[in-house]
Design an enzyme around this catalytic site. Sequence first.
Site, PDB file in Angstrom:
ATOM      1  N   LYS A 193       0.809  -1.111  -0.062  1.00 14.71           N
ATOM      2  CA  LYS A 193      -0.061   0.045   0.049  1.00 14.71           C
ATOM      3  C   LYS A 193       0.923   1.171  -0.040  1.00 14.71           C
ATOM      4  O   LYS A 193       1.517   1.650   0.926  1.00 14.71           O
ATOM      5  CB  LYS A 193      -1.106  -0.056   1.216  1.00 14.71           C
ATOM      6  CG  LYS A 193      -1.914   1.124   0.873  1.00 14.71           C
ATOM      7  CD  LYS A 193      -2.511   1.570   2.367  1.00 14.71           C
ATOM      8  CE  LYS A 193      -1.464   2.746   3.009  1.00 14.71           C
ATOM      9  NZ  LYS A 193      -1.513   3.948   2.131  1.00 14.71           N
ATOM     10  N   GLU A 271      10.145   1.070  10.732  1.00 17.13           N
ATOM     11  CA  GLU A 271      11.253   2.234  10.593  1.00 17.13           C
ATOM     12  C   GLU A 271      10.559   3.673  10.778  1.00 17.13           C
ATOM     13  O   GLU A 271       9.561   3.927   9.905  1.00 17.13           O
ATOM     14  CB  GLU A 271      11.960   2.402   8.998  1.00 17.13           C
ATOM     15  CG  GLU A 271      13.022   3.320   9.087  1.00 17.13           C
ATOM     16  CD  GLU A 271      12.652   4.357   8.516  1.00 17.13           C
ATOM     17  OE1 GLU A 271      12.574   5.658   9.279  1.00 17.13           O
ATOM     18  OE2 GLU A 271      12.677   4.646   7.287  1.00 17.13           O
ATOM     19  N   CYS A 305      13.145  10.841   7.689  1.00 18.71           N
ATOM     20  CA  CYS A 305      13.348  10.265   8.961  1.00 18.71           C
ATOM     21  C   CYS A 305      14.705  10.454   9.528  1.00 18.71           C
ATOM     22  O   CYS A 305      14.915  10.614  10.664  1.00 18.71           O
ATOM     23  CB  CYS A 305      12.932   8.908   9.000  1.00 18.71           C
ATOM     24  SG  CYS A 305      11.127   8.729   8.553  1.00 18.71           S
ATOM     25  N   GLU A 403       9.948  15.984  16.607  1.00 17.06           N
ATOM     26  CA  GLU A 403      10.524  16.063  15.146  1.00 17.06           C
ATOM     27  C   GLU A 403       9.902  17.191  14.399  1.00 17.06           C
ATOM     28  O   GLU A 403       8.481  16.880  14.295  1.00 17.06           O
ATOM     29  CB  GLU A 403      10.648  14.743  14.856  1.00 17.06           C
ATOM     30  CG  GLU A 403      11.116  14.352  13.230  1.00 17.06           C
ATOM     31  CD  GLU A 403      11.114  13.224  12.768  1.00 17.06           C
ATOM     32  OE1 GLU A 403      10.038  12.458  12.909  1.00 17.06           O
ATOM     33  OE2 GLU A 403      12.061  12.751  12.133  1.00 17.06           O
TER      34      GLU A 403
HETATM   35  C1  SIN Z   1      13.346   7.911   5.550  1.00 15.05           C
HETATM   36  O1  SIN Z   1      13.379   9.182   5.578  1.00 15.05           O
HETATM   37  O2  SIN Z   1      12.521   7.093   6.080  1.00 15.05           O
HETATM   38  C2  SIN Z   1      14.656   7.310   4.531  1.00 15.05           C
HETATM   39  C3  SIN Z   1      15.644   8.118   4.537  1.00 15.05           C
HETATM   40  C4  SIN Z   1      16.930   7.572   3.698  1.00 15.05           C
HETATM   41  O3  SIN Z   1      16.759   6.253   3.395  1.00 15.05           O
HETATM   42  O4  SIN Z   1      17.764   8.066   3.498  1.00 15.05           O
END
Ligand code: SIN
Length: 500
Positions: A193, A271, A305, A403
């Site tokens: 998805k 993640e 992230c 964040e």
């Molecule tokens: C992410 O923001 O989840 C991945 C970042 C990356 O793989 O560099």
Amino acid sequence: MSSEAQIKAFAEKYNIKNTSLIKTGAFVNGEWIHPGNETFAVEDPATGEKLLDVINTPIDVIEQSIKDAKVAFDKFKKESTGRSRGVLLKKLFDLMTENAEDLARLVTIENGKALADSRGEVKYGASFFEWFAEEAPRSYGDNIPSTDLAKRIITYKQPVGVVGILTPWNFPTAMITRKLGAAVAAGCTSVIKPATETPLSALAVAALIEQAGFPKGVVNILPVDQERTKKVGTLFCESPLIKKISFTGSTGVGKLLMTQSASTLKKLSFELGGNAPLIIFDDAKLDVAIVGTIASKLRQSGQTCVCANRVYVQSGIYDEFSKLLVEEVKKLKQGNGLDEGVTHGPLIHDRAVEKVQSHIKDAVGKGAKILTGGKVNTELGPLFHELTVLGDVPKTAVVNKDETFGPLVPLIKFETEEEVIELANDTEYGLASYFFTEDYRRIFRVGEALNSGMVGANAGAITEAALPFGGVGWSGFGREGSKYGLDDYTVIKSVVIGGL
Ligand code: SIN
């Protein structure tokens, strides 16, 4: 729904050469389910314009696709080898590379990031197919000496089964390929998805999967709108046919998915969010630290992230660093990601803009100073937030804990290594951390002391297919990419041979 004529007009408007990449249906069991009345609109965040209508895949189609993926899994497991799966993945890598420019344009159009970033993402995304094409034939088991002379223990790494993959909008291509590359290499089948904001990039990958000749049902891509997203998450988690969930997204959603997966005891890789500290010590090389800070904090306007969230600068270089950083940030160019020379695009939605504003307001209210930026760039559009640097941010500001996921660089002064390690580790999250120093002893000391899954020492850009990507604590678990990435998609089976 989007007609052939609309798709043609879209391709012409956005200069997409290979129109077979533009799909608006769902890819299920090797077939395209075309959108009927149930669709949702995909929008360009730079202009707010509607791009295309994409299928809001009905729940019964998704349920059927999970069943199809299970049938496909039983066959794929029996009939494929690591080598044959590697050949499929290599084909996909080649096709992505051939179509890289079109894929990058699709990413920019629906996500907003600058074209240079999208080109980087597509290259990065394709690299996972290449990487796992090479890992696929090398998923070895062991021959373990038994404590009993009459026995032998042999282990196999077997594919876990059907995998439910849930991906975010910030890397519409690479977060699919990082998971899918490992899943296919291990011999799993997948139901995917993609993020509601960015289904076109995912469907373009599906078009290439079809072209590469994947067996039917091995990969299924099912776009849904925001409302149906939650239902699909629950469906994936509760389905006894899905044996693993791989999710990239927020910690809140990760917690929900984990709870929902309890009844079926699934294998999970998550993640999740981060709150990455970035530390500049007095002995850092300033030019390296400036480039690294911009690369980490402002990559994709702060929407990754692993972006730094809090920037700690030691008092001895604080003034010089902040002056030079502001000069460099002012040289960056915001605008429509498709335009020449643009380095930074819009944010994804108004909630993202509001969050940046609220962090600025909070910090300024507590004594921080705006060194550059600070406002929404309304001339460009409502989703463009100025690249912002705040000085003298107090340790009580919300940005220390939460964040931002946007283009805000908060500079926080510190005195000693001990103090900054404590500040950096004062969080439930632990995805990435960064620091800059020329002292090799400190590189070891600080690298080992920071509590995160990944640490950049004198490096603001750390990700690549060879890196075991993943976090600790509220940033999740499991590793993607690298030689460890396959493990998450396998189970170890032991066969004990007795009577010897
Ligand atoms: C992410 O923001 O989840 C991945 C970042 C990356 O793989 O560099």
